[in-house]
Design a protein around this motif. Structure first.
Motif, PDB file in Angstrom:
ATOM      1  N   ILE A   1       0.863  -1.185   0.000  1.00 27.96           N
ATOM      2  CA  ILE A   1       0.000   0.000   0.000  1.00 27.96           C
ATOM      3  C   ILE A   1       0.893   1.226   0.000  1.00 27.96           C
ATOM      4  CG2 ILE A   1      -0.236   0.023   2.528  1.00 27.96           C
ATOM      5  CD1 ILE A   1      -3.225   0.824   2.064  1.00 27.96           C
TER       6      ILE A   1
ATOM      7  N   GLY B   1      -9.826   6.535 -10.430  1.00 26.36           N
ATOM      8  CA  GLY B   1      -8.819   6.781  -9.396  1.00 26.36           C
ATOM      9  C   GLY B   1      -7.870   7.894  -9.780  1.00 26.36           C
TER      10      GLY B   1
ATOM     11  N   HIS C   1      -4.385   7.422  -6.996  1.00 23.14           N
ATOM     12  CA  HIS C   1      -5.223   6.367  -6.418  1.00 23.14           C
ATOM     13  C   HIS C   1      -5.202   5.107  -7.280  1.00 23.14           C
ATOM     14  CE1 HIS C   1      -6.577   9.423  -3.677  1.00 23.14           C
ATOM     15  NE2 HIS C   1      -7.093  10.131  -4.649  1.00 23.14           N
TER      16      HIS C   1
ATOM     17  N   VAL D   1      -4.942   1.277  -7.958  1.00 25.71           N
ATOM     18  CA  VAL D   1      -5.205   0.038  -7.214  1.00 25.71           C
ATOM     19  C   VAL D   1      -5.102  -1.112  -8.186  1.00 25.71           C
ATOM     20  CG1 VAL D   1      -6.939  -1.312  -5.951  1.00 25.71           C
ATOM     21  CG2 VAL D   1      -6.788   1.146  -5.547  1.00 25.71           C
ATOM     22  N   ASP D   2      -4.446  -2.193  -7.795  1.00 30.33           N
ATOM     23  CA  ASP D   2      -4.399  -3.397  -8.618  1.00 30.33           C
ATOM     24  C   ASP D   2      -4.555  -4.596  -7.692  1.00 30.33           C
ATOM     25  OD1 ASP D   2      -4.069  -5.333 -10.531  1.00 30.33           O
ATOM     26  OD2 ASP D   2      -2.220  -4.490 -11.376  1.00 30.33           O
TER      27      ASP D   2
ATOM     28  N   MET E   1      -2.747  -2.505  -2.909  1.00 23.99           N
ATOM     29  CA  MET E   1      -3.995  -2.115  -2.259  1.00 23.99           C
ATOM     30  C   MET E   1      -4.287  -0.624  -2.345  1.00 23.99           C
ATOM     31  SD  MET E   1      -4.959  -5.110  -1.541  1.00 23.99           S
ATOM     32  CE  MET E   1      -6.350  -5.062  -0.414  1.00 23.99           C
TER      33      MET E   1
ATOM     34  N   TYR F   1      -2.947   6.484  -1.744  1.00 26.33           N
ATOM     35  CA  TYR F   1      -3.851   7.328  -0.957  1.00 26.33           C
ATOM     36  C   TYR F   1      -3.237   8.704  -0.792  1.00 26.33           C
ATOM     37  CZ  TYR F   1      -6.164   2.946  -0.313  1.00 26.33           C
ATOM     38  OH  TYR F   1      -6.825   1.768  -0.574  1.00 26.33           O
TER      39      TYR F   1
ATOM     40  N   ILE G   1      -4.222  11.456   1.299  1.00 29.76           N
ATOM     41  CA  ILE G   1      -4.252  12.263   2.522  1.00 29.76           C
ATOM     42  C   ILE G   1      -3.022  11.825   3.316  1.00 29.76           C
ATOM     43  CG2 ILE G   1      -5.520  12.859   4.609  1.00 29.76           C
ATOM     44  CD1 ILE G   1      -6.973  13.740   2.051  1.00 29.76           C
TER      45      ILE G   1
ATOM     46  N   GLY H   1      -2.819   9.153   6.093  1.00 29.95           N
ATOM     47  CA  GLY H   1      -4.132   8.506   6.218  1.00 29.95           C
ATOM     48  C   GLY H   1      -4.164   7.043   5.833  1.00 29.95           C
ATOM     49  N   HIS H   2      -3.195   6.593   5.026  1.00 32.04           N
ATOM     50  CA  HIS H   2      -3.216   5.183   4.619  1.00 32.04           C
ATOM     51  C   HIS H   2      -2.427   4.301   5.578  1.00 32.04           C
ATOM     52  CE1 HIS H   2       0.692   6.404   3.207  1.00 32.04           C
ATOM     53  NE2 HIS H   2       0.983   5.185   2.828  1.00 32.04           N
TER      54      HIS H   2
ATOM     55  N   PRO I   1      -2.798   3.765   8.879  1.00 31.90           N
ATOM     56  CA  PRO I   1      -3.697   2.870   9.631  1.00 31.90           C
ATOM     57  C   PRO I   1      -4.282   1.749   8.755  1.00 31.90           C
ATOM     58  CG  PRO I   1      -4.144   5.150  10.230  1.00 31.90           C
ATOM     59  CD  PRO I   1      -3.202   5.184   9.055  1.00 31.90           C
ATOM     60  N   LEU I   2      -4.533   2.021   7.483  1.00 29.52           N
ATOM     61  CA  LEU I   2      -5.056   0.961   6.605  1.00 29.52           C
ATOM     62  C   LEU I   2      -4.063  -0.198   6.531  1.00 29.52           C
ATOM     63  CD1 LEU I   2      -6.448   2.992   3.529  1.00 29.52           C
ATOM     64  CD2 LEU I   2      -7.665   2.271   5.588  1.00 29.52           C
TER      65      LEU I   2
ATOM     66  N   GLY J   1      -9.239   3.330  10.994  1.00 31.03           N
ATOM     67  CA  GLY J   1      -8.434   3.055   9.798  1.00 31.03           C
ATOM     68  C   GLY J   1      -8.015   1.592   9.748  1.00 31.03           C
TER      69      GLY J   1
ATOM     70  N   GLY K   1      -8.883  -1.123   6.778  1.00 35.16           N
ATOM     71  CA  GLY K   1      -7.871  -1.968   6.135  1.00 35.16           C
ATOM     72  C   GLY K   1      -8.218  -3.443   6.263  1.00 35.16           C
TER      73      GLY K   1
ATOM     74  N   ASP L   1     -11.557  11.595   8.838  1.00 31.22           N
ATOM     75  CA  ASP L   1     -10.716  11.395   7.655  1.00 31.22           C
ATOM     76  C   ASP L   1     -10.809   9.952   7.179  1.00 31.22           C
ATOM     77  OD1 ASP L   1      -8.647  11.789   5.659  1.00 31.22           O
ATOM     78  OD2 ASP L   1      -7.326  10.714   7.022  1.00 31.22           O
ATOM     79  N   GLN L   2     -10.726   9.017   8.113  1.00 31.79           N
ATOM     80  CA  GLN L   2     -10.809   7.605   7.730  1.00 31.79           C
ATOM     81  C   GLN L   2     -12.186   7.273   7.148  1.00 31.79           C
ATOM     82  OE1 GLN L   2      -8.579   5.398   7.413  1.00 31.79           O
ATOM     83  NE2 GLN L   2      -6.907   6.582   8.300  1.00 31.79           N
TER      84      GLN L   2
ATOM     85  N   MET M   1     -12.961   4.773  -5.893  1.00 32.30           N
ATOM     86  CA  MET M   1     -11.631   5.111  -6.419  1.00 32.30           C
ATOM     87  C   MET M   1     -10.953   3.914  -7.068  1.00 32.30           C
ATOM     88  SD  MET M   1      -9.831   7.745  -3.712  1.00 32.30           S
ATOM     89  CE  MET M   1      -9.545   6.534  -2.435  1.00 32.30           C
TER      90      MET M   1
ATOM     91  N   GLN N   1     -12.808  -2.492  -7.439  1.00 31.45           N
ATOM     92  CA  GLN N   1     -11.948  -3.634  -7.075  1.00 31.45           C
ATOM     93  C   GLN N   1     -12.017  -3.951  -5.586  1.00 31.45           C
ATOM     94  OE1 GLN N   1      -7.885  -3.776  -9.077  1.00 31.45           O
ATOM     95  NE2 GLN N   1      -8.452  -1.667  -9.450  1.00 31.45           N
TER      96      GLN N   1
END
Lengths: 325, 325
Positions: A63, A98, A102, A104-105, A111, A114, A116, A119-120, A122-123, B64, B68, B91-92, B103, B107
């Motif tokens: 990611i 996207g 953004h 994504v594949d 994954m 992102y 922000i 922001g990604h 935590p994902l 977040g 994920g 935000d999340q 986005m 997928q």
């Protein structure tokens, strides 16, 4: 030493060269208004994506943030579909919804990118949480810039990852500038950005992000540890972006000098690897000429594919907002 | 059987977690503390700490993380101790949960429930008393549910957990202890279906969550003055079941919308616009709104009371509309 694995190095070089030429072509296409929006190029940082992703399995998660073309291509995404996404075409990875920031594949376990800052992260802990929960021996690799390190969401994610020993590898691409703000004006512990992670008990290491072999070597060790359940890891990869922050920013501007950029260009990751290959892996200029030709063809074909592809049907505006039952 | 709202939520989650091992619960004090409002009583004992995950006080981080995990195939339920804390995770919720499917061109998906109490309770002050449903309803990619009765809470929470989209599920502290009849055994209530809570012919009141109880009490009082009020609970705020409201307005010709949230840009403004578009010719009077005052919710009891709709104000609005004031 002339016994390094020639084919292996050629493959790494090919991947980095693909990113380099793809990004150069993207800049060209932006100038021609084929690409719009924000466009952040990965030129100068190729060794990190290629070296790190080379140490992963196909089913591991990757990611990234908004400077994501390099990670996506290193993961093996079809350059034509990536370029088509930048063009906003229906054949793009995300059908044009996207854009550059953004990508994504999913089949490649890429994954997403992102936009922000922070922001990604935590994902990424969530992807890692899921693999641990499901008792899958996967690792998640999360790329971000040093500009994201002081963000609150990064710290929350570091704490959760350490607390629950999640199989996630944080890779901080320290290119020394968050847009135009140098790291020493943004991160209190700027001389050692990794302290942010160490303060949560996360093992951390700095690596030369211009040396793809060093990145891969470190990552191979780290991936083994993390896959074995030893908890998260933080890598600070020292690098430099040769171009501006985005296409709206010249390669050097008010915030850095031309001399500084030129100085860093001397350690171009492609040059660093090429020197090793010439001196230690029985490679010749002919090999590089061949790679240039091969990669040039791939990029040309990607642009052709993107250019000839249709824009999305307006009816697709309302699809994929929700999962329909 | 007679159950409290709290017990109904507990049953819904318990049944779903028994059914599907991909579901896990995450939030502050959900485990060993048994939930800040005891909604998750007994969960950590039944499902263990792997599936009932206590978190540090980091809403952005764990929301977040849940997003994920949902991207990787799990089905998280996030408990926010109160919906006010959702602002920390906004935000999340807005940038990731609501947009990831779109986005990515379809997928990725984020099957996720974010639940917790909204609205004012007993003098909790400005930061713990907000009704933020209009914020969430504004964002494409989210579903928003705010049930008022134990029966609806159970059936809708089960549907929310089974939904493949991010769902914001808004409860209320003052509803947790309220009791009502709940069907025995397995049932779900479809998302996006309003319920006529009281039949009437003179005027329609639309009210949801805690305000449904206020509206029903007002209707009862009005019936003693020979005003026959129909009360509709949308239950799901987005997607809104406009048809049920239109059908009622065609019959009564009058509509009062009651909401605890702030008046300006409140949900009632949207419902009114939708009804003006769909049923203007059937209206005998302008639509009236009874709303929270446009102020931060004050602490002091009389001030708090003054800030929130109550039975006399609803009664007055109905009478005024019917020329009976």
């Amino acid at each position: 030493m002339g016994d390094m694995d020639r084919e292996d190095l050629l493959s790494l070089y090919r991947q980095m060269l693909l990113i380099r030429r793809f990004e150069e072509k993207s800049a060209e296409m932006y100038a021609l208004a084929k690409i719009a929006g924000f466009l952040h190029l990965y030129i100068g940082e190729e060794a990190i994506a290629v070296g790190a992703i080379a140490a992963l399995r196909q089913d591991d998660y990757v990611i990234s943030a908004y400077r994501d073309h390099g990670h996506c291509l290193a993961r093996g995404s079809d350059p034509g579909k990536v370029m088509a996404e930048l063009f906003g075409k229906a054949t793009g990875l995300c059908q044009g919804k996207g854009g550059s920031m953004h990508l994504v594949d999913l089949p490649k376990r890429f994954m997403g990118g992102y936009a922000i800052v922070g922001g990604h992260i935590p994902l990424a802990t969530g992807l890692a949480f899921a693999s641990k929960y499901q008792k899958q021996d996967l690792v998640t690799v999360c790329f971000f810039g040093e500009g994201a390190v002081p963000s609150g969401q990064a710290h929350e994610a570091f704490n959760l990852a350490a607390l629950w020993k999640l199989p996630v590898i944080f890779i901080c691409e320290n290119n020394r500038y968050g847009m135009g703000t140098p790291v020493q004006r943004a991160v209190a512990l700027y001389e050692n950005v990794a302290e942010a992670a160490r303060s949560y008990g996360i093992a951390a290491e700095r690596v030369d992000g211009m040396d793809v072999l060093a990145v891969r070597a470190l990552m191979r060790n780290v991936v083994d540890q993390v896959r074995a359940g030893q908890g998260p890891y933080f890598i600070e990869a020292m690098t430099y972006r040769f171009m501006g922050h985005s296409m709206a920013d010249p390669s050097h501007g008010h915030y850095r000098t031309k001399d500084e950029v030129e100085e860093h260009r001397k350690r171009d990751p492609l040059v660093v690897l090429k020197e090793t290959m010439l001196s230690q892996a029985h490679c010749s200029e002919a090999d590089f000429k061949e790679l240039e030709r091969e990669v040039g063809d791939v990029v040309t074909a990607a642009v052709k594919f993107a250019d000839e592809s249709p824009f999305p049907d307006p009816a697709s505006l309302h699809t994929d907002v929700m999962v329909e039952d | 059987m007679l159950l409290s709202y709290r017990e109904a939520l507990n049953q819904a989650m318990r049944e779903e977690m028994r059914r599907d091992p991909r579901i896990f619960l995450i939030g502050e004090e959900v485990g060993y503390y048994q939930g800040a409002f005891k909604v998750t009583k007994g969960f950590v004992e039944e499902f263990g700490p792997q599936r009932v995950v206590d978190t540090p006080i980091t809403e952005a981080g764990f929301t977040g993380l849940a997003i994920g995990a949902a991207m990787a195939g799990l089905r998280p339920i996030v408990e926010l101790m109160t919906m006010n804390f959702g602002i920390v995770a906004l935000d999340q919720i807005v940038n990731n949960a609501a947009k990831i499917r779109y986005m990515s061109g379809g997928q990725l998906s984020v099957p996720l429930v974010i639940r917790g109490p909204g609205s004012a309770a007993h003098q909790l002050g400005a930061q713990h008393s907000q009704s933020l449903e209009a914020w969430f309803c504004h964002v494409p990619g989210l579903k928003v549910i705010a049930p008022a009765t134990p029966h609806d809470a159970k059936g809708l929470l089960k549907s929310a957990i089974r939904d493949h989209n991010p769902v914001i599920f808004i409860e209320a502290q003052l509803l947790y202890g309220t009791k009502g009849e709940v069907d025995e055994g397995e049932y779900t209530i479809p998302i996006g279906q309003a319920d006529v809570k009281r039949q009437g012919t003179d005027v329609t009141i639309v009210a949801y969550s805690k305000m449904l109880l206020v509206a029903l009490e007002a209707a009862e009082q009005l019936s003693r003055e020979d005003l026959d009020v129909e009360v509709i609970d949308p239950r799901t705020l987005k997607p809104l079941d406009l048809q049920t409201i239109v059908t009622s307005v065609r019959k009564t010709g009058r509509l009062v919308i009651v909401e605890e949230g702030w008046r300006f840009c409140g949900l009632g403004a949207q419902i009114a616009e939708s009804i003006y578009s769909a049923a203007f010719d059937y209206l005998d009077a302008p639509i009236a709104r009874v709303t929270g005052e446009d102020v931060p919710i004050p602490y002091s009891r009389p001030l708090e009371d003054a800030a929130i709709p109550d039975v006399p104000r609803v009664v007055a609005a109905v009478k005024s509309m019917c020329g009976a004031a």
